[in-house]
Design an enzyme around this catalytic site. Structure first.
Site, PDB file in Angstrom:
ATOM      1  N   HIS A 367       0.898  -1.240  -0.034  1.00 52.04           N
ATOM      2  CA  HIS A 367       0.013  -0.018  -0.062  1.00 52.04           C
ATOM      3  C   HIS A 367       0.818   1.306   0.054  1.00 52.04           C
ATOM      4  O   HIS A 367       0.432   2.157  -0.558  1.00 52.04           O
ATOM      5  CB  HIS A 367      -0.814   0.051   1.441  1.00 52.04           C
ATOM      6  CG  HIS A 367      -1.915  -1.143   1.151  1.00 52.04           C
ATOM      7  ND1 HIS A 367      -2.755  -1.216   2.258  1.00 52.04           N
ATOM      8  CD2 HIS A 367      -2.689  -1.669   0.201  1.00 52.04           C
ATOM      9  CE1 HIS A 367      -3.797  -2.109   1.827  1.00 52.04           C
ATOM     10  NE2 HIS A 367      -3.557  -2.441   0.600  1.00 52.04           N
ATOM     11  N   ARG A 474      -4.652  -1.887 -15.093  1.00 53.46           N
ATOM     12  CA  ARG A 474      -4.680  -2.984 -14.273  1.00 53.46           C
ATOM     13  C   ARG A 474      -5.645  -2.884 -13.360  1.00 53.46           C
ATOM     14  O   ARG A 474      -5.533  -2.448 -12.246  1.00 53.46           O
ATOM     15  CB  ARG A 474      -3.227  -3.140 -13.654  1.00 53.46           C
ATOM     16  CG  ARG A 474      -1.951  -3.051 -14.381  1.00 53.46           C
ATOM     17  CD  ARG A 474      -0.863  -3.007 -13.485  1.00 53.46           C
ATOM     18  NE  ARG A 474       0.630  -2.964 -14.432  1.00 53.46           N
ATOM     19  CZ  ARG A 474       1.116  -2.127 -14.672  1.00 53.46           C
ATOM     20  NH1 ARG A 474       0.660  -0.995 -14.212  1.00 53.46           N
ATOM     21  NH2 ARG A 474       2.119  -2.134 -15.269  1.00 53.46           N
ATOM     22  N   GLU A 609       1.286 -12.960 -24.222  1.00 50.74           N
ATOM     23  CA  GLU A 609       2.467 -12.923 -23.098  1.00 50.74           C
ATOM     24  C   GLU A 609       3.145 -14.220 -23.225  1.00 50.74           C
ATOM     25  O   GLU A 609       4.246 -14.637 -22.590  1.00 50.74           O
ATOM     26  CB  GLU A 609       1.815 -12.767 -21.875  1.00 50.74           C
ATOM     27  CG  GLU A 609       1.119 -11.461 -21.776  1.00 50.74           C
ATOM     28  CD  GLU A 609       0.574 -11.331 -20.619  1.00 50.74           C
ATOM     29  OE1 GLU A 609       1.168 -10.677 -19.414  1.00 50.74           O
ATOM     30  OE2 GLU A 609      -0.779 -11.753 -20.488  1.00 50.74           O
ATOM     31  N   ASP A 633       6.155 -10.505 -19.594  1.00 48.37           N
ATOM     32  CA  ASP A 633       6.029 -11.914 -19.342  1.00 48.37           C
ATOM     33  C   ASP A 633       6.520 -12.711 -20.519  1.00 48.37           C
ATOM     34  O   ASP A 633       7.003 -13.895 -20.387  1.00 48.37           O
ATOM     35  CB  ASP A 633       4.661 -12.229 -19.217  1.00 48.37           C
ATOM     36  CG  ASP A 633       4.300 -12.457 -17.598  1.00 48.37           C
ATOM     37  OD1 ASP A 633       5.099 -12.740 -16.872  1.00 48.37           O
ATOM     38  OD2 ASP A 633       3.033 -12.018 -17.166  1.00 48.37           O
ATOM     39  N   CYS A 680       3.305  -3.498 -24.937  1.00 47.79           N
ATOM     40  CA  CYS A 680       3.240  -2.887 -23.484  1.00 47.79           C
ATOM     41  C   CYS A 680       4.250  -3.430 -22.357  1.00 47.79           C
ATOM     42  O   CYS A 680       4.520  -4.842 -22.513  1.00 47.79           O
ATOM     43  CB  CYS A 680       2.007  -3.408 -22.696  1.00 47.79           C
ATOM     44  SG  CYS A 680       1.529  -2.900 -21.152  1.00 47.79           S
TER      45      CYS A 680
END
Length: 753
Positions: A367, A474, A609, A633, A680
């Site tokens: 966080h 996301r 990916e 990835d 990306c």
């Protein structure tokens, strides 16, 4: 027995208080402690081992063992039963010590005649300072009440040690002294940027000089008043401190508030006070137990929530000791916060007051890291032992781009970073001036530059950076920071606010990409030998259609009739995309029948990916509305190199011709199908790599907002035909990678790499 209930525990604590108040040096106080504990526990032996350094324990006082062993007997952490306790930070009790795993015979102590053994760690908020041991000759099962009573005593010993009660004895561990000389501390970048300042050690643990309660009822009242004040402070932070319903970090702080109102936490605090501890020590005792338990958790989400709980405990301690005094009081203007960990509320307290943050713990998904990125505060995490090496007031340079910390840097290092800061300031001015300009090369190739985002706070960067939209939003971050599944209304409201903030610019929402290193707190964790290759992303979505349909419905409702672009993550074979697309289109029709507006324009794409998808049937590329190459990835799977593993992640190159050839095949297949294609990933945001990707055929790149300016600048300065020619020459010359040739050429023609 006397300490088998809370009344007995309080009697022992009062006796300890009297002993500590009597005349004597540190060693005499330690001797009194072991004598009193042995008497109250009806034990033949009580011993205190304290740390001499990070890995060494020393017998510092004993009642029952040979006195000449004191300050002579030493153990390594992890060695023997005492070392096991120090290593695990957990109690250990046995009625047959000699036959217990890890037992080590120490002839100089004379302990071979003692059969029973119980030991507890002496610790403060997870930092083990030593071990308290009780032994008996006969076989004896120590009760939970007895072990808990020993833990209370150990906590008091830790507080007394921190307050200096044992200073002056040979048994007390002495500090390392002031560190000198420059030190480079490697870490991990959690929020980018460079900052120079002076060290401010964020040490919320407060020295408690009177750890034993004089009056239980008074301590109960003090605790209740402090908890109420702390909760009110958090409520005001959320409701009135710029965190209204549409605020970007509200979800994070709602989860934080949930911990503050947890009834189980409050009950444990009250029980600790009931045992005879002062309210301050009760807070530290409970937090030590929570920290010891959560640090052993395999769930990364639970380990990250430990920082929130630490933050709450620290906040509560401030109310108890100083009535909630401002944590930033006395903070210098150029402070760099150095801490073991920090919670989101604590970071918000320091927002605008610190230049950077350095943490020994933490991760990219914590966080605090999310808030730091939203507030543009450079942050480096996992900077091991930085607290040990730093002195308050030390000069420090935080390289949030490279994930490094320079403590007491040489003048030449400071000069170099100041020059870099000045250059970046000039460059940012240049980027702002160019923000409205197209990324068109000297030979007329135009590239769309879009940004990645994960929280609403990222959206202002659209205008600041000049991004042409959000190439990747996301959606999983909003799930990861909550204690329970967000409902359709909550999700739809978020997606609606994101679209409103983006205005006319397109936002591409990626459906839940969970699994692997991203775990939702409300879903049972699936233990897998290799999570990155396991049950994750679209596999989870298709196996849990109710979860997937809820998110689809929320996206459609949140669009409110506006254009909607969605892509599915980790598609490894064509049928996964077709199944996800069919499910999405069915939900559109169902919601339209229920009266919800149809998205004005719907685009359903996929993330490529894995190498397998490069060879998928033509129908996939013809059906998909767009394809986005997930470079991070894809490279990981292409090279079989875990991108989270520092030992291998840097060994393989995106500009290797074998990888560029794979990308070239994707470009060709999308071109034949007439399908829009983007790249990306981290490589898209690095100027040299971006230049090579465009030369390979990509005409759309999505990256961090901070990277858009540098990438736009190099694209506008370069010729794509010349770039491709340099790459071709390197290939024909036998080079495995285009990197060296491109870098030499770029420097030779003064391209801003």
């Amino acid at each position: 027995m006397p300490t088998g209930d809370k009344g007995g525990s309080r009697v022992l604590l009062r006796t300890l208080r009297a002993a500590m108040a009597s005349p004597g040096d540190g060693q005499q106080r330690l001797d009194k402690v072991v004598h009193l504990v042995a008497s109250n526990m009806v034990a033949e032996v009580c011993s205190i081992y304290l740390k001499r350094d990070e890995r060494t324990l020393e017998l510092c006082a004993t009642e029952g063992l040979r006195k000449d062993a004191v300050h002579r007997v030493r153990l390594r952490v992890g060695q023997g039963l005492v070392g096991r306790i120090a290593d695990s930070a957990q109690p250990l009790a046995t009625e047959d010590a000699q036959n217990t795993r890890g037992f080590r015979y120490l002839p100089e102590t004379g302990e071979e005649i003692y059969q029973s053994f119980v030991g507890v760690p002496i610790q403060r908020l997870g930092e083990v300072m030593g071990v308290l041991v009780v032994q008996n000759r006969t076989a004896r099962q120590y009760t939970d009440d007895e072990i808990e009573a020993l833990e209370v005593v150990a906590m008091v010993i830790a507080e007394m040690a921190e307050a200096g009660a044992f200073l002056g004895s040979d048994g007390m561990v002495t500090g390392p002294g002031r560190r000198v000389g420059p030190i480079l501390v490697p870490g991990t970048s959690a929020s980018e940027g460079i900052a120079e300042g002076i060290v401010h050690l964020h040490e919320p643990r407060l020295v408690v000089f009177d750890p034993i309660a004089e009056n239980i009822e008074t301590e109960r009242r003090r605790l209740a008043d402090a908890v109420a004040a702390m909760r009110g402070d958090i409520d005001r932070l959320i409701e009135g401190g710029g965190l209204g319903a549409a605020a970007p970090h509200r979800d994070i702080f709602e989860a934080y508030r949930m911990f503050a109102y947890d009834k189980g936490w409050m009950k444990r605090l009250e029980e600790a006070v009931e045992s005879g501890l002062s309210a301050e020590v009760a807070v530290e005792k409970v937090q030590s137990a929570v920290r010891a338990r959560m640090e052993r958790a395999t769930d990364p989400y639970l380990r990250e929530r430990l920082h929130d709980l630490d933050d709450l405990a620290n906040r509560l301690l401030r109310y108890l000791v100083s009535n909630g005094a401002d944590a930033t009081e006395g903070l210098p203007e150029n402070a760099v916060l150095v801490a073991r960990s920090i919670g989101p509320a604590e970071l918000m307290d320091h927002a605008g007051r610190v230049r950077a943050v350095v943490l020994e713990e933490g991760s990219l998904s914590s966080h605090a890291a999310i808030v730091a990125r939203a507030l543009n505060i450079p942050m480096v995490v996992q900077a091991e032992r930085v607290i040990r090496d730093a002195n308050p007031g030390d000069p420090i340079v935080v390289d949030g781009d490279g994930g490094r910390v320079h403590l007491r840097p040489e003048p030449s290092v400071i000069t170099a970073f100041r020059e870099k800061i000045d250059l970046e300031r000039e460059a940012r001015a240049h980027y702002r001036a160019e923000a409205g300009q197209p990324a068109t090369s000297r030979d007329g190739v135009t590239v769309r530059l879009r940004m990645n985002a994960g929280i609403l706070a990222d959206l202002p960067s659209l205008k600041q950076s000049g991004a042409e939209g959000v190439g990747l939003f996301r959606t999983e971050l909003q799930f990861m920071i909550r204690g329970r599944m967000p409902g359709r209304e909550v999700q739809a409201a978020l997606y609606s606010r994101v679209l409103s903030a983006a205005g006319e610019r397109e936002v591409v929402f990626r459906t839940l990409d969970i699994g692997s290193d991203k775990v939702l707190p409300f879903m049972r964790r699936e233990e897998e030998p290799n999570p990155a290759l396991g049950w994750r992303a679209i596999r989870v979505a298709l196996d849990r259609p109710l979860l997937f349909r809820m998110q689809i419905q929320s996206l459609i409702r949140g669009s409110e009739g506006r254009p909607l672009s969605v892509m599915f993550p980790m598609i490894t074979e064509a049928d996964e995309y077709f199944a996800a697309r069919e499910l999405f289109l069915a939900e559109v029709e169902r919601l339209v029948r229920l009266g919800h507006p149809r998205p004005r324009r719907l685009r359903l794409g996929l993330m490529l990916e894995t190498p397998s998808l490069v060879f998928a049937p033509d129908r996939l590329f013809e059906t998909a509305d767009f394809v986005s190459v997930g470079g991070n990835d894809l490279m990981q799977f292409f090279y079989a190199a875990d991108r989270e593993n520092e030992r291998v992640r840097g060994r393989y190159d995106v500009l290797n011709f074998s990888f560029l050839d794979l990308l070239g095949q994707v470009v060709a297949r999308c071109a034949r199908a007439g399908t829009p294609l983007s790249f990306c990933g981290e490589a898209a945001g690095r100027p040299l790599e971006a230049l090579a990707l465009v030369a390979t055929g990509f005409r759309e790149l999505s990256m961090r907002p901070a990277s858009i300016g540098p990438v736009r600048r190099i694209l506008r300065a370069a010729s794509i035909d010349e770039t491709a020619a340099r790459m071709s020459e390197a290939r024909q010359g036998g080079a495995a990678s285009a990197r060296a040739a491109l870098a030499d050429w770029a420097r030779g023609v003064d391209l801003p790499v």
